[in-house]
Design an enzyme around this catalytic site. Sequence first.
Site, PDB file in Angstrom:
ATOM      1  N   LYS A 264      33.254  30.694  36.886  1.00 50.79           N
ATOM      2  CA  LYS A 264      33.997  31.951  36.854  1.00 50.79           C
ATOM      3  C   LYS A 264      35.441  31.647  36.492  1.00 50.79           C
ATOM      4  O   LYS A 264      36.115  30.882  37.186  1.00 50.79           O
ATOM      5  CB  LYS A 264      33.945  32.640  38.226  1.00 50.79           C
ATOM      6  N   ASP A 269      43.154  38.119  39.015  1.00 47.19           N
ATOM      7  CA  ASP A 269      42.314  39.193  39.552  1.00 47.19           C
ATOM      8  C   ASP A 269      43.163  40.157  40.372  1.00 47.19           C
ATOM      9  O   ASP A 269      43.444  39.912  41.534  1.00 47.19           O
ATOM     10  CB  ASP A 269      41.195  38.583  40.409  1.00 47.19           C
ATOM     11  N   LYS A 276      43.800  45.448  44.530  1.00 42.68           N
ATOM     12  CA  LYS A 276      43.970  44.692  45.766  1.00 42.68           C
ATOM     13  C   LYS A 276      45.294  45.055  46.429  1.00 42.68           C
ATOM     14  O   LYS A 276      46.230  45.479  45.734  1.00 42.68           O
ATOM     15  CB  LYS A 276      43.986  43.182  45.451  1.00 42.68           C
ATOM     16  N   ASP A 287      41.808  32.455  40.636  1.00 42.50           N
ATOM     17  CA  ASP A 287      40.456  33.007  40.569  1.00 42.50           C
ATOM     18  C   ASP A 287      39.645  32.427  39.399  1.00 42.50           C
ATOM     19  O   ASP A 287      38.553  32.895  39.103  1.00 42.50           O
ATOM     20  CB  ASP A 287      40.531  34.545  40.493  1.00 42.50           C
ATOM     21  N   ASP A 346      36.733  45.370  41.755  1.00 42.26           N
ATOM     22  CA  ASP A 346      37.189  44.084  42.280  1.00 42.26           C
ATOM     23  C   ASP A 346      36.022  43.104  42.463  1.00 42.26           C
ATOM     24  O   ASP A 346      36.234  41.921  42.713  1.00 42.26           O
ATOM     25  CB  ASP A 346      37.919  44.317  43.607  1.00 42.26           C
ATOM     26  N   GLU A 348      34.321  41.644  40.275  1.00 42.12           N
ATOM     27  CA  GLU A 348      34.263  41.390  38.833  1.00 42.12           C
ATOM     28  C   GLU A 348      33.675  40.021  38.486  1.00 42.12           C
ATOM     29  O   GLU A 348      33.146  39.840  37.396  1.00 42.12           O
ATOM     30  CB  GLU A 348      35.672  41.512  38.218  1.00 42.12           C
ATOM     31  N   ARG A 350      31.054  38.411  39.505  1.00 43.74           N
ATOM     32  CA  ARG A 350      29.605  38.428  39.249  1.00 43.74           C
ATOM     33  C   ARG A 350      29.296  39.043  37.882  1.00 43.74           C
ATOM     34  O   ARG A 350      28.305  38.701  37.240  1.00 43.74           O
ATOM     35  CB  ARG A 350      28.893  39.158  40.405  1.00 43.74           C
TER      36      ARG A 350
HETATM   37  N1  BES Z   1      38.324  36.815  43.535  1.00 38.52           N
HETATM   38  C1  BES Z   1      37.864  37.605  44.616  1.00 38.52           C
HETATM   39  C2  BES Z   1      37.371  36.756  45.790  1.00 38.52           C
HETATM   40  C3  BES Z   1      38.420  35.925  46.469  1.00 38.52           C
HETATM   41  C4  BES Z   1      39.078  36.400  47.588  1.00 38.52           C
HETATM   42  C5  BES Z   1      38.703  34.660  46.029  1.00 38.52           C
HETATM   43  C6  BES Z   1      40.018  35.627  48.225  1.00 38.52           C
HETATM   44  C7  BES Z   1      39.638  33.883  46.668  1.00 38.52           C
HETATM   45  C8  BES Z   1      40.293  34.356  47.764  1.00 38.52           C
HETATM   46  C9  BES Z   1      36.697  38.479  44.152  1.00 38.52           C
HETATM   47  O1  BES Z   1      36.752  38.864  42.830  1.00 38.52           O
HETATM   48  C10 BES Z   1      36.742  39.691  44.983  1.00 38.52           C
HETATM   49  O2  BES Z   1      37.679  40.429  44.880  1.00 38.52           O
HETATM   50  N2  BES Z   1      35.715  39.902  45.790  1.00 38.52           N
HETATM   51  C11 BES Z   1      35.649  41.022  46.638  1.00 38.52           C
HETATM   52  C12 BES Z   1      34.260  41.596  46.530  1.00 38.52           C
HETATM   53  C13 BES Z   1      34.107  42.965  47.143  1.00 38.52           C
HETATM   54  C14 BES Z   1      34.903  43.979  46.352  1.00 38.52           C
HETATM   55  C15 BES Z   1      32.646  43.327  47.159  1.00 38.52           C
HETATM   56  C16 BES Z   1      35.942  40.574  48.050  1.00 38.52           C
HETATM   57  O3  BES Z   1      35.597  39.454  48.418  1.00 38.52           O
HETATM   58  O4  BES Z   1      36.573  41.340  48.783  1.00 38.52           O
HETATM   59 ZN    ZN Z   2      37.761  37.665  41.552  1.00 39.76          ZN
HETATM   60 MN    MN Z   3      37.888  40.586  42.538  1.00 37.64          MN
END
Ligand code: BES
Ligand code: ZN
Ligand code: MN
Length: 499
Positions: A264, A269, A276, A287, A346, A348, A350
């Site tokens: 990824k 992000d 966020k 990210d 968010d 994204e 996947r």
């Molecule tokens: N890049 C984030 C995950 C992340 C969070 C990486 C903190 C490193 C540190 C990912 O894209 C994300 O935002 N995931 C969300 C998913 C949710 C919206 C289902 C999350 O983990 O909150």
């Molecule tokens: Zn992300």
């Molecule tokens: Mn995200």
Amino acid sequence: MTSPFEFSFVRSVKQSGGTAVVFKLSDNDVVSGAETVDPGDSFARAMRIAKFKAKKLSKLDIIAPSGSPTDRVIIIGLGKAAEIIAHDWLKLGGVAAAAIDGADKVTIYLDVPGGIINAKIAADFALGMLLRGYRFDKYKSIKDEGEETGSAGKPAKITIVTSGSVLAKRQFENSLAVANGVNLARDLVNEPPNVLGPSEFAAKAKELEALGVEVEILTEREMRRLGMGALLGVAQGSVRPPRLVIMQWKGGKPKDKPHAFIGKGVVFDTGGISIKPAAGMEDMKGDMGGAAAVTGLMHVLAARKAKINAIGIIGLVENMPDGNAQRPGDIVTSMSGQTIEIINTDAEGRLVLCDALWYCNERFKPVFMINLATLTGAIGVALGSYHAGLFTNDDTLAANLLISGINANERLWRMPLGRDYDKMIDSRFADMKNTGGSRQGGAITAAQFLKRFVGNTPWAHLDIASTAMGAPNDEINTSWATGYGVRLLDELVRTYYEN
Ligand code: BES
Ligand code: ZN
Ligand code: MN
């Protein structure tokens, strides 16, 4: 990457001045190199006065006793002989790198009396030093006083004294390959997001051609033609166009099926329209930690000429809110033909990975696909920073990865997959939705989503969101970006898949 150290390996040395590093087991009185650097037998007294017990990873820094051909001595503790494990030598190298503290001439007496002496130990020790010596200070006008480099910014000259010096020198070539791969991954993750966009990242990957890696870069138009609607939906909110990079290392036999690593690479992000919170958002420059690990791994495999056919594929996009950004409620069609309802922009990662995985599987029919991704905050809630999450459809791959993780000390913990979790991403309007709808099992539903794009190919997903960056410092890492995954997968390849 310029190394703070310059290594040489010798059987014996004529010491004059400088710093000597010597070792002591807690269950053996003799100190390595003592016959050379401790002519008056003063170490015992120094250790007694300082109450130094030679516990594993401890150190004692002393002025060299009179009559010694050296100026300063650092005694490093090894603990009990029977309790030393292979990975300790990396940590010991890290401890030494920190301890020499600006010295520019260092002799390391590695042949520990009563201990095991071999070339791998010397090479691992040097690797630990190189990993600990990593700095990311290119944007600081005033550099931190380099605790681990020689004075005046020149590399410190490190002489490792060991009876197996010839073999050690040869093994060290592998250490150098690994250190450069890990430190490349760290550099990519630490780099600010204005500097490293998708095309800049792709250009960095392209540099691996110098090592014999074949590198293709797909542009937006080519991805459109392939039908990568999921990846492109994420990218459409950014003025910086996406890239898909395909790296091929052909170190195996031409007819051998390749082993694939997919990363990824969200260069930043924001969350997109599902934006966020501001606090901590700067961390989202990392990210692309999965893509960085894949790039670092390809560097290692090529630099050490691994006897394997390996594919590295990284999906590079930026997730931004914009007038043209995708919305919650949008339905996109992935390259597989499966449709996806966007619930949260968010989620994204996947969406990027599903097209990269499908493309990889279709084109290369690999032995396995291992993807790395900073995919969910939920994995950190479950495991903290000391294990990455492992999700896999293959028990052999699971076992091999878990053992490699222990040996590399980049540990994994296997997480569940199953029909009940899979059902959580069924959508009312499309074939699936991009979140589970609640925070329950967030790391698992993300993995279930990926699983819908891998067919029957043995596959593993490593969720490295809380291990790739911001993890607590340790003996071999003081950087924000850890480079997690590079040593783990190099270990996996070397132990189980190279011929
Ligand atoms: N890049 C984030 C995950 C992340 C969070 C990486 C903190 C490193 C540190 C990912 O894209 C994300 O935002 N995931 C969300 C998913 C949710 C919206 C289902 C999350 O983990 O909150
Ligand atoms: Zn992300
Ligand atoms: Mn995200």
